[in-house]
Write an enzyme that holds these catalytic residues in place. Sequence first.
Site, PDB file in Angstrom:
ATOM      1  N   HIS A 162       0.858  -1.178   0.000  1.00 50.35           N
ATOM      2  CA  HIS A 162       0.000   0.000   0.000  1.00 50.35           C
ATOM      3  C   HIS A 162       0.898   1.233   0.000  1.00 50.35           C
ATOM      4  O   HIS A 162       1.704   1.405   0.918  1.00 50.35           O
ATOM      5  CB  HIS A 162      -0.914  -0.014   1.221  1.00 50.35           C
ATOM      6  CG  HIS A 162      -1.802  -1.208   1.259  1.00 50.35           C
ATOM      7  ND1 HIS A 162      -1.356  -2.450   1.660  1.00 50.35           N
ATOM      8  CD2 HIS A 162      -3.104  -1.358   0.903  1.00 50.35           C
ATOM      9  CE1 HIS A 162      -2.353  -3.311   1.565  1.00 50.35           C
ATOM     10  NE2 HIS A 162      -3.420  -2.682   1.105  1.00 50.35           N
ATOM     11  N   ASP A 191      -6.672 -10.658   0.719  1.00 48.26           N
ATOM     12  CA  ASP A 191      -6.590  -9.236   0.405  1.00 48.26           C
ATOM     13  C   ASP A 191      -6.037  -8.426   1.587  1.00 48.26           C
ATOM     14  O   ASP A 191      -5.540  -8.991   2.566  1.00 48.26           O
ATOM     15  CB  ASP A 191      -7.951  -8.713  -0.066  1.00 48.26           C
ATOM     16  CG  ASP A 191      -9.004  -8.650   1.038  1.00 48.26           C
ATOM     17  OD1 ASP A 191      -8.671  -8.879   2.224  1.00 48.26           O
ATOM     18  OD2 ASP A 191     -10.169  -8.361   0.708  1.00 48.26           O
ATOM     19  N   SER A 192      -6.149  -7.121   1.498  1.00 48.89           N
ATOM     20  CA  SER A 192      -5.614  -6.227   2.528  1.00 48.89           C
ATOM     21  C   SER A 192      -6.216  -6.469   3.903  1.00 48.89           C
ATOM     22  O   SER A 192      -5.589  -6.202   4.922  1.00 48.89           O
ATOM     23  CB  SER A 192      -5.865  -4.768   2.134  1.00 48.89           C
ATOM     24  OG  SER A 192      -5.315  -4.508   0.872  1.00 48.89           O
TER      25      SER A 192
END
Length: 190
Positions: free
Chosen positions: A62, A105-106
């Site tokens: 990110h 995922d995140s």
Amino acid sequence: MYVAMIIRKYFLIIALLLMPWLAIPSVSAADKGGFNTFTDNVAETWRQPEHYDLYVPAITWHARFAYDKEKTDRYNERPWGVGFGQSRWDDKGNWHGLYMMAFKDSFNKWEPIGGYGWEKTWRPLEDDNFRLGLGFTAGVTARDNWNYIPIPVLLPLASIGYGPATFQMTYIPGSYNNGNVYFAWMRFQF
């Protein structure tokens, strides 16, 4: 088991989205427009694959300039998962692939993605096994935080490879605290 359920559930949706393109008959090169070229490449990759591929997610990152530190401290950036695909090299040496992958995922929730990828490929060294690629992927994904509603994606691709191993990557653009994610995986051709 949960991953298998998600893949089974969304495989039908992805297959139904790709089905019209796979049924389109080939047309002569003189009659092709951009969309016809795209659909012909998808169909040819489906019907005449040269390789079967294993996808292994490697990293998500990110962009720190686009996120609050509290968020990035909580996000998962090790997206373990797996994917499978089939691919071919065209007469110009460019790569075409169809794939399905599921990864964490995140938020550490399962995210399936499937689609078509294309890369213009360069072989800058005397050793033709070494290559660089730039292209795009068009597909469908679904996320837990969006209630697994299918979401179309069109993203850039870049890669560096040697022989059957390729490090492939994309960047998901976005706004502050949303998107702006670098995602990369290994692709092994068999």
